[in-house]
Write a protein that holds these residues in place. Structure first.
Motif: not given
Lengths: 346, 346, 346, 346
Positions: A338, A301, A333-334, A298, A305, A258, D331-335, D328, A294
């Protein structure tokens, strides 16, 4: 996912493409007939076009596209509004190249390599494709005391220069890879490939970075991109995939790394890279269309971002060089809102 | 062992040297006070001179040799008939260099790096030593999003160029290493270091290959030597040690690799390398004198074994590129007339 | 070489064999139709028999040998006086195994894996072959968050145990490999494979060491052999090849490593290994017969060179643990009376 | 960050601790006096206590804590409400251990290793500390033909068993590491360390996973955790740090890897790990307090993000084994809701 994807994909400005073969059958030395079924070209092209974000294709010359089927392929691509991003001459998948193409000790093989590349250039020209991507995977050696570096590299310089000189309006990108299929490649790393590019000495010859190949060579891919730009604006093309850092696993982009992708994105902006961002996976057991989709998702995204604010923040981090600050930035960023933050204790 | 060693060592023509520190105390991050005792310099010099084959020394400037003790060190070396092969400015073992020397974001540190190198050049000049070996081990970075490649590399070019320009009669060799102490070095591989050498653009700046560093970078060290020679005769110096290919273990020469040393020896002859062959071990737990002696003995054995006949045979192998023939040659080299040969079955 | 090879090969007591496929066509993912031509089985068997030292064959069940051609293959092997050393059930080269054999999430695939192994056991029984070699190369995973270790490993235990229980007189060796074709194998290293062997809990289930796989896992292969022996006499079988330590290059034995083969030979004697020493190369571009012949010749040369005197010397070196003495011994082993010795300076 | 950190940190249920030395001076073989200044113990303990989330300390016995200063250290820890999580006997940082502690060929050294560990157990007992962490970093070897596996491993079994038997209420965790300071460790990987644990055969002896060591051994750390649990509930302790996968860089947690930490977190829940999560960094050039704080913050962010819903989703992914779906999800976890999703094209 109730988002308006079309809208979101339009927000990106990078141009994304894919090597057509990503969507076909995949094999390895243990299962040479392949993990999947062979798909008709037309179906693969339609599939590529259906992947959100994909606007261009790379084709293997002599395999995906031949002098005979060029017009047919062209209509299919036009129908699907896909640009032809590069032609990759097939200098690796036939027995004749088994001991090298341009570096072969057999003069006839070297001539054939030149001819194959000429054909690819011809096809590119017909398709309005601006770039040949030369991945000379068979040009190398395996054992100690096997290669005559001086002679064999000279043949490569000579052969590549000859084609490049005849097609001055076509960009020729040399794609490096540490190993596989040869255990030692002549184009192994960014810097040594660049040295040969300089030796060839033509403005239309440059380098293609395959991000995964850079990982395997233990390069920081962002630094390789910077270096190729710094020494003569020679970053001509980009292939994307991912791996664990030990082998060219050709996995879905972003599945492993990442921070390195973030750093690469930053530097590509810095050096003003305007070429294509092309998917080069090898989804052995995965559905090719989904794996490529996918991967593009990525990168999209990531692109979205990395707003100008974020890019500016990165600029400050690089100016400072504080590893904890850089890591903290990545964490935020991640985890975004949260995150608890990390009040510095000292 | 009943051989006349002195005689045998005279049969070699390579010049062998050692970095003085190889004979002193050794430490690591877990045992920083060292696995051995600190030895007086005079004793270390005498010990170096007693190792069969050793004719020269490399000294760390600011550590082994300082402006203050230069004359004293010189007399000791003269007494023992040891040449001064190189000065290695200490740009790595003090806190000031912790975040880089020539690449530091702190202008004062960069100035200090220049001064330290000047001092080393001064000492070299007084000792009649022809070469500075610049190992810029702290010049690099560790984390993603930490380095400003463009700026920091520019500072390195500028700093090295400034010193080199002032000492045109002194060779300056940049020694590359993939990592350690930084996880990412700016001088990481043969080819990227050569690119910076070209950018510096002075005839007296070149590259030092540490054989073990080449192994860690997964280079074929013979090819790296060839490449540095081919692109401007830039192979200025050679350090020897051995490792398992994953880390700079700095082991006794020949303890792990064999065929790669044979191949390197061949190519050093081919390119006419006339510099020193210098031992650069880090014998953590071994007696330094014995470890260095064993290393030189390996290289001398190798040198003597590679007769003109053998070298010619290698030339033929490289022209042919037949991996089985090359491997067979190596086997016969090892097992000699103990070998059964291998009648080809097909 | 003018030597009486037949005589020399008779001096060895190890039993050497080869996997039949080593002598056939070879391919990779870039050249799936292969670097060579397909050879008829009869020709391959005759070729194997002609290689000095080879006395046995390993056959891939379902590929080299099937229920249908078992008798035919048997006569060919008898004609050439070749023993059947092992059957390797094909649990890797068909689409059905693409996502695993015994570990598959699909119960039908797991059943098929059991059946395939049963067939191989049946064939082995008919051929008087004492061992099944289970290389479960597809049993693993590739991505983070992809495998259910607990469930999938339990299926493997269950499936292997079931077959092994039905064939108590047949040895079943599990061959481990860090990766390829899966990026993560369930049988990845000597020790974790042994743990599963213990869990299966049958006396006829053990481990096969592929020397190259041990190198890739960064094991000291001699130590792995010792460990498998120490914990229950579980070293059942041995495959030989060589590589650079980063990937399963499957090169000619002895082309890269030397000292590690010496150390392995010593420990195999120590633990009283009496199984076969089997060649498992993948000579992509080399003539298979010559590559295998060269490999056996290396091992025979090694075996003959390691006389009882030498083995005793190694015993002393291990008792002492002096790295310089061990390295010096290896140097004298290589350079013999070409060597100058290395008078210890201190 | 404007958030109520205290509140957020309270939402976590994992217990976080740190090895005290992380907050002190750091050195390497090139800069043995260290990149920083030595800090008084009291200051380091106060600093540890000030890091949000930290509730416990690991102390190196004979270095941080001695029979003499135990009470003093205890009061400092009580004052700061820090638990003593483990004592790590110093079996690595003194010359006496240079050639091994429990595996040494010198019986006196082996006795000393036992005594040192006894002292640590004594201290642990006085501090109410439940665990000794035995990192036997010097117990191994470096060169081929150097180690006597059988004898030296037997000494280790005997020595560790003797101490463990005398302290049945103290857990003893063996921490494995592929290499460094020895090039070959006897406790190199999860599985081979577990085999020795089984041989020792006492309920209070288990294994410590250092996440970075698992990365270097190319293990999937989640699978290692599962395996240690499966074979006898032997995961006793956990050390956290990060690296690039090739060397024990001991970087800030989460600076390089992400998906692997997610997978590990999932499996730690699955196996019901209730031990400490301890920071084991080596922040050469970073401020220790900030580097540790950043590491804990990463793990807390991760813990909070992996809600029960997310964990359930992971369970489904593992049951399915679809790599694209897993990627995927990551990726959703990150973005998160920055993401465009990726409508599957096929």
């Amino acid at each position: 996912m109730g988002l308006d994807c079309a809208f979101l994909f339009e927000m990106t400005s990078n141009k994304y493409s894919v090597i057509l073969g990503n969507l076909g059958n995949t094999c390895d030395r243990f299962l040479p007939t392949g993990y999947k079924q062979v798909r008709p070209k037309g179906e693969m092209i339609a599939l590529a076009a259906s992947i959100p974000g994909i606007e261009g294709l790379e084709l293997v010359g002599g395999w995906d596209v031949t002098p005979q089927n060029t017009s047919e392929i062209q209509s299919m691509m036009q129908e699907h509004k896909l640009a032809c991003v590069s032609i990759i001459p097939d200098l690796f998948s036939r027995q004749i190249w088994g001991s090298g193409s341009f570096c072969s000790r057999d003069a006839q093989v070297r001539t054939a390599a030149g001819d194959e590349t000429e054909n690819a250039a011809e096809i590119a020209s017909r398709l309005g494709c601006p770039l040949l991507n030369l991945w000379l995977g068979q040009d190398g050696y395996d054992y100690p005391l096997q290669a005559n570096f001086g002679q064999q590299r000279a043949w490569m310089v000579e052969g590549i220069r000859a084609v490049a000189a005849r097609w001055p309006h076509l960009k020729i990108a040399l794609e490096y890879k540490l190993k596989e299929p040869r255990i030692r490649s002549f184009h192994a790393r960014a810097a040594d490939t660049l040295l040969m590019v300089q030796e060839i000495g033509l403005p239309n010859v440059g380098v293609c970075i395959d991000v995964g190949h850079a990982f395997v060579a233990q390069e920081n891919v962002a630094e390789s991109a910077w270096m190729l730009h710094h020494y003569g604006k020679k970053l001509f093309h980009l292939h994307y995939n991912d791996n664990y850092g030990h082998w060219d696993d050709d996995m879905i982009v972003g599945s492993i790394h990442l921070a390195q992708y973030v750093e690469l994105s930053y530097w590509l902006k810095q050096i003003g890279y305007e070429g294509w961002h092309s998917m080069d996976l090898y989804p052995y057991r995965e559905d090719g269309g989904r794996a490529v989709a996918e991967s593009v998702a990525f990168l999209c995204d990531l692109e979205r971002s990395l707003t100008w604010t974020k890019l500016e923040e990165i600029g400050h981090l690089l100016a400072e060089g504080d590893a904890t600050a850089s890591t903290r930035w990545m964490r935020n960023f991640v985890f975004g809102n949260k995150s608890a933050g990390s009040p510095p204790p000292s």
